[in-house]
Design a protein around this motif. Structure first.
Motif, PDB file in Angstrom:
ATOM      1  N   UNK A  66       1.981 -12.366   5.282  1.00 41.00           N
ATOM      2  CA  UNK A  66       1.838 -11.092   5.993  1.00 41.00           C
ATOM      3  C   UNK A  66       2.877 -10.061   5.552  1.00 41.00           C
ATOM      4  N   UNK A  67       3.532 -10.331   4.427  1.00 40.47           N
ATOM      5  CA  UNK A  67       4.548  -9.398   3.958  1.00 40.47           C
ATOM      6  C   UNK A  67       4.012  -8.479   2.868  1.00 40.47           C
ATOM      7  N   UNK A  68       4.785  -7.436   2.585  1.00 41.26           N
ATOM      8  CA  UNK A  68       4.486  -6.502   1.505  1.00 41.26           C
ATOM      9  C   UNK A  68       5.635  -6.551   0.507  1.00 41.26           C
ATOM     10  N   UNK A  69       5.289  -6.377  -0.762  1.00 38.55           N
ATOM     11  CA  UNK A  69       6.266  -6.594  -1.825  1.00 38.55           C
ATOM     12  C   UNK A  69       6.189  -5.501  -2.885  1.00 38.55           C
ATOM     13  N   UNK A  70       7.285  -5.362  -3.602  1.00 42.08           N
ATOM     14  CA  UNK A  70       7.268  -4.786  -4.946  1.00 42.08           C
ATOM     15  C   UNK A  70       7.628  -5.939  -5.874  1.00 42.08           C
ATOM     16  N   UNK A  71       7.270  -5.829  -7.131  1.00 41.92           N
ATOM     17  CA  UNK A  71       7.552  -6.923  -8.059  1.00 41.92           C
ATOM     18  C   UNK A  71       9.050  -7.178  -8.157  1.00 41.92           C
ATOM     19  N   UNK A  72       9.830  -6.090  -8.327  1.00 36.98           N
ATOM     20  CA  UNK A  72      11.285  -6.252  -8.419  1.00 36.98           C
ATOM     21  C   UNK A  72      11.859  -6.753  -7.103  1.00 36.98           C
ATOM     22  N   UNK A  73      11.314  -6.265  -5.992  1.00 43.45           N
ATOM     23  CA  UNK A  73      11.804  -6.690  -4.687  1.00 43.45           C
ATOM     24  C   UNK A  73      11.602  -8.175  -4.456  1.00 43.45           C
ATOM     25  N   UNK A  86      10.185   0.049  -2.381  1.00 38.43           N
ATOM     26  CA  UNK A  86      10.776  -1.134  -1.760  1.00 38.43           C
ATOM     27  C   UNK A  86      11.128  -0.856  -0.306  1.00 38.43           C
ATOM     28  N   UNK A  87      11.630   0.344  -0.023  1.00 34.16           N
ATOM     29  CA  UNK A  87      11.922   0.718   1.360  1.00 34.16           C
ATOM     30  C   UNK A  87      10.639   0.746   2.187  1.00 34.16           C
ATOM     31  N   UNK A  88       9.538   1.231   1.584  1.00 30.41           N
ATOM     32  CA  UNK A  88       8.252   1.246   2.293  1.00 30.41           C
ATOM     33  C   UNK A  88       7.803  -0.179   2.614  1.00 30.41           C
ATOM     34  N   UNK A  89       8.001  -1.110   1.673  1.00 31.65           N
ATOM     35  CA  UNK A  89       7.649  -2.508   1.916  1.00 31.65           C
ATOM     36  C   UNK A  89       8.510  -3.084   3.041  1.00 31.65           C
ATOM     37  N   UNK A  90       9.814  -2.786   3.016  1.00 36.40           N
ATOM     38  CA  UNK A  90      10.704  -3.274   4.071  1.00 36.40           C
ATOM     39  C   UNK A  90      10.295  -2.717   5.426  1.00 36.40           C
ATOM     40  N   UNK A  91       9.927  -1.442   5.460  1.00 37.98           N
ATOM     41  CA  UNK A  91       9.513  -0.817   6.721  1.00 37.98           C
ATOM     42  C   UNK A  91       8.264  -1.506   7.266  1.00 37.98           C
ATOM     43  N   UNK A  92       7.326  -1.823   6.387  1.00 32.39           N
ATOM     44  CA  UNK A  92       6.112  -2.528   6.816  1.00 32.39           C
ATOM     45  C   UNK A  92       6.448  -3.944   7.289  1.00 32.39           C
ATOM     46  N   UNK A  93       7.357  -4.600   6.593  1.00 34.36           N
ATOM     47  CA  UNK A  93       7.706  -5.981   6.939  1.00 34.36           C
ATOM     48  C   UNK A  93       8.468  -6.078   8.259  1.00 34.36           C
ATOM     49  N   UNK A  94       9.161  -5.010   8.633  1.00 38.15           N
ATOM     50  CA  UNK A  94       9.948  -5.015   9.867  1.00 38.15           C
ATOM     51  C   UNK A  94       9.263  -4.273  11.011  1.00 38.15           C
TER      52      UNK A  94
END
Length: 424
Positions: free
Chosen positions: A75-82, A137-145
């Motif tokens: 259920x997480x979102x990622x970037x490749x580098x992240x 990456x910040x957008x992925x973190x925001x979605x994950x949290x």
């Protein structure tokens, strides 16, 4: 570059909303179809091609992440580098345990990446302010949290933000449900500095990381607790005198080293934390005796990499009544069957040979060895090249260790003991 970053950020934000939920549901219904056929079907159903590509990329990244993040990855979102830089979930929970045990109320996760540590902090009941400078990456973190109301994500460079306002001042604490004891003095920081140059070269010296060690030490003087990841290859001489350094291995792989200051620092200076098959073993390096050096005995011990990095090999040697096979090589040997648990791999020694390509080839041919595991330490021999040169044939398999014994290049023919970890 800015346009690409903005587009990637927008795609992650769309996938994290209701539109993305519907698209992922349609994608899941096509599980098992070839990728090209899946993409074509989704486009035929009216989904925008760019959004389809982004969703399929996320699905692939989630699959890759399962090994390190378990069910959380689904259920997480990622970037490749992240994803490449993300903390393993079992290790993130160790970070959270430290802060929670120290009575910390909230953690500023500075350089949070996709937010794995922040999730662990939030699940441990800590308030979280996560900072990430890369937009996607910040957008992925925001979605994950998003499902953790006590966590928020800020996009920015930690070296340019007003950290006094971010961590120490009252505005961040003006939130519903904040207890009277959750004062600014109980906020801590955790950092994961970038450890690669612009050319991709790894940086072992924390003084050259971004942000550098001096930034971390400055925070440690202002906050009650600070933790920071560093390269596992850090020189012991670079560990600040007021910090604890801990190396962590997971299933035999050394995955990180960390510096811990203030309330989250243990009383010792260096330690290794070995996480393997549900077991958690900590080995303290302080006061570790220097092992003796002697002849190869009936058993060979291969200490876990975190134990070696921490300089705690003497503790393993003392517990197993073992000695070094060479003063410069981190292999131990003993004369009785060892009981060392997850901190070292253990092998029965079948033979000890001087290193010689011709002699080893003849030995393996006589034993009809067709499958060979090659372990090495203290030698420049390339295992892949050696395997080709040996021209293996036969139904049997064995393990050899290429190393130095009393200064001589040698081959140890060994057999892994049942139930013992085989350290990489």
């Amino acid at each position: 570059m800015a346009e690409l970053t903005e587009r990637l950020t927008g795609l992650i934000e769309r996938l994290a909303g209701g539109e993305g939920e519907r698209l992922f549901a349609d994608l899941a219904a096509l599980d098992g179809f070839p990728a090209l056929a899946t993409a074509a079907r989704l486009r035929q159903d009216g989904w925008p091609p760019e959004l389809v590509a982004a969703a399929m990329t996320q699905a692939r990244l989630r699959q890759r992440a399962r090994a390190d993040l378990g069910e959380l990855a689904a259920r997480m979102f990622f970037t490749d580098a992240g994803l490449q830089q993300a903390t393993r979930w079992v290790v993130a929970r160790e970070h959270a345990r430290r802060f929670a045990a120290a009575g910390i109320a909230g953690v500023a996760d500075l350089g949070c990446g996709i937010g794995v540590d922040s999730i662990a902090f939030a699940q441990a009941g800590l308030r979280v302010v996560a900072v990430e400078r890369d937009g996607p990456t910040a957008a992925a973190a925001r979605a994950n949290l998003a499902s953790y109301p006590a966590a928020r994500v800020i996009e920015g460079d930690v070296t340019e933000l007003d950290l006094d306002h971010l961590i120490l001042d009252q505005p961040i604490l003006d939130e519903p449900g904040l207890g009277a004891d959750e004062s600014p003095a109980r906020w801590a920081a955790f950092l994961d500095p970038a450890r690669r140059t612009s050319t991709g070269r790894r940086v072992l010296d924390p003084r050259l990381a971004s942000p550098p060690l001096s930034f971390v030490e400055g925070l440690a003087r202002r906050l009650p607790a600070v933790g920071a990841k560093v390269a596992p290859g850090i020189d012991h001489a670079l560990v600040p005198p007021d910090a604890e350094a801990q190396w962590i291995s997971v299933q035999g792989d050394v995955v990180e080293a960390g510096l811990w200051f203030g309330a989250v620092r243990a009383s010792h200076r260096r330690s290794a934390l070995v996480l393997r098959d549900g077991e958690r073993v900590e080995v303290i390096a302080d006061g570790a005796p220097q092992p003796d050096v002697g002849e190869v005995g009936a058993y060979l011990l291969e200490p876990d990499g975190a134990v070696i990095r921490a300089g705690a090999i003497g503790m393993v040697a003392a517990n197993a009544d073992a000695r070094l096979i060479d003063p410069t090589i981190a292999y131990l040997t003993c004369d009785h069957r060892p009981a060392v648990g997850p901190t070292a791999g253990a092998f029965a020694v079948l033979d000890v040979l001087p290193f010689s390509l011709k002699g080893l080839r003849s030995y393996l041919r006589e034993g009809q060895v067709g499958v060979l595991t090659i372990k090495k330490r203290g030698t420049a021999v390339d295992p892949a090249t050696l395997r080709r040169q040996l021209r293996l044939q036969g139904p049997n398999e064995t393990t050899v260790v290429l190393t130095r014994v009393a200064g001589r290049q040698s081959v140890l023919v060994v057999e892994p003991l049942p139930g013992r970890p085989h350290v990489h």
